[in-house]
Design an enzyme around this catalytic site. Structure first.
Site, short mmCIF file in Angstrom:
data_model
loop_
_atom_site.label_atom_id
_atom_site.label_comp_id
_atom_site.label_asym_id
_atom_site.label_seq_id
_atom_site.Cartn_x
_atom_site.Cartn_y
_atom_site.Cartn_z
NE ARG A 193 39.63 44.35 52.02
CZ ARG A 193 38.47 44.17 52.95
NH1 ARG A 193 37.31 44.59 52.71
NH2 ARG A 193 39.60 45.40 53.17
CG HIS A 220 39.54 41.51 34.06
ND1 HIS A 220 38.14 42.41 35.12
CD2 HIS A 220 39.32 42.78 33.21
CE1 HIS A 220 37.78 43.38 34.88
NE2 HIS A 220 37.74 43.52 33.91
N GLY A 232 35.12 29.55 43.45
CA GLY A 232 36.96 28.90 42.59
C GLY A 232 36.29 27.83 41.85
CB SER A 233 35.73 27.70 38.55
OG SER A 233 35.16 28.22 38.37
CD GLU A 241 36.90 33.58 33.74
OE1 GLU A 241 37.11 34.31 34.80
OE2 GLU A 241 35.54 34.73 33.22
#
Ligand code: GRF
Length: 218
Positions: A94, A112, A14-15, A177
């Site tokens: 998922r 992504h 969870g960064s 990101e």
């Protein structure tokens, strides 16, 4: 207009989630993180979210086995119960069915670690290095049923170095990101994006750094 209510879906450390939570603490940020949901019990990001005072939920996908839609209905119920308006996937491992994607059409973002449409799927950094590309990066996009496709909201790039390993490259891309995901969420939550013919248009400016050329001749 009040702040958009956002849920972040995670499976791991969870960064990216943490960068969204941090950005959303700013008074003028147009979104608030109201919930973090993990499909994996004990995912590292859950503890980080709680430490930041964010409500968390675990909706495990494993007990549902191959019944993806049953898992997604449980997940969707949780989101709806919290009056969620926007969903951010952040390392959520998922695949989602067209049914779930449709529930959140135009309201679900993903990050992504590649410059889409190049390098969809896994192992993006290894593949980019194997191809010898000189510029690599990350993409925030709206989620559509096809994996790692969908209208592109924002991209950020890094120069690839000759001595890069997948790990060193991943680290520089990850820093990008953490910058572009909050910025992209800000754009979407403030209503500055619109989707036209499958393409995302924004009222934001192009980057003042117009060119990234690599390698540089010095
Ligand atoms: C990130 O590289 C993201 O681009 C990809 O999965 C990774 C998740 O990392 N979708 P984190 O859990 O946000 O640290």
């Amino acid at each position: 207009m009040g702040k958009r209510r956002v849920a972040i879906l995670i499976s791991g450390r969870g960064s990216n989630m943490a960068s969204l939570i941090e950005a959303a603490t700013a008074k003028n940020f147009p979104a608030e993180i109201v919930l973090v949901v993990s499909n994996i019990a004990g995912a590292g990001g859950l503890e980080k979210a709680r430490a930041a005072g964010i409500e968390t939920a675990t909706v495990e996908s494993k007990p549902f086995g191959k019944d993806r839609e049953a898992f997604e209905r449980a997940l969707n119920d949780t989101l709806v119960a919290h009056n969620v308006q926007l969903v951010c996937l952040a390392g959520f491992l998922r695949l989602l069915t067209p049914w779930f994607v449709k529930q959140w059409d135009g309201r679900m973002l993903n990050i992504h670690p590649a410059l889409l449409p190049s390098y969809r799927g896994l192992h993006t950094h290894e593949r980019a290095l194997a191809d010898g590309v000189k510029i690599h990066g990350a993409t925030v996009h709206f989620v559509v049923p096809e994996m790692d496709a969908g209208p592109i909201i924002m991209q950020g790039a890094v120069a690839v170095r000759d001595d890069d390993t997948p790990e060193t490259l991943a680290a520089r891309v990850l820093a990008v990101e953490h910058q572009i995901y909050p910025d992209a969420l800000r754009l979407v939550a403030s209503g500055s994006t619109r989707i036209e013919g499958g393409v995302c248009r924004t009222s934001a400016n192009a980057s003042p750094d117009d060119r990234l050329i690599a390698p540089a001749i010095i």
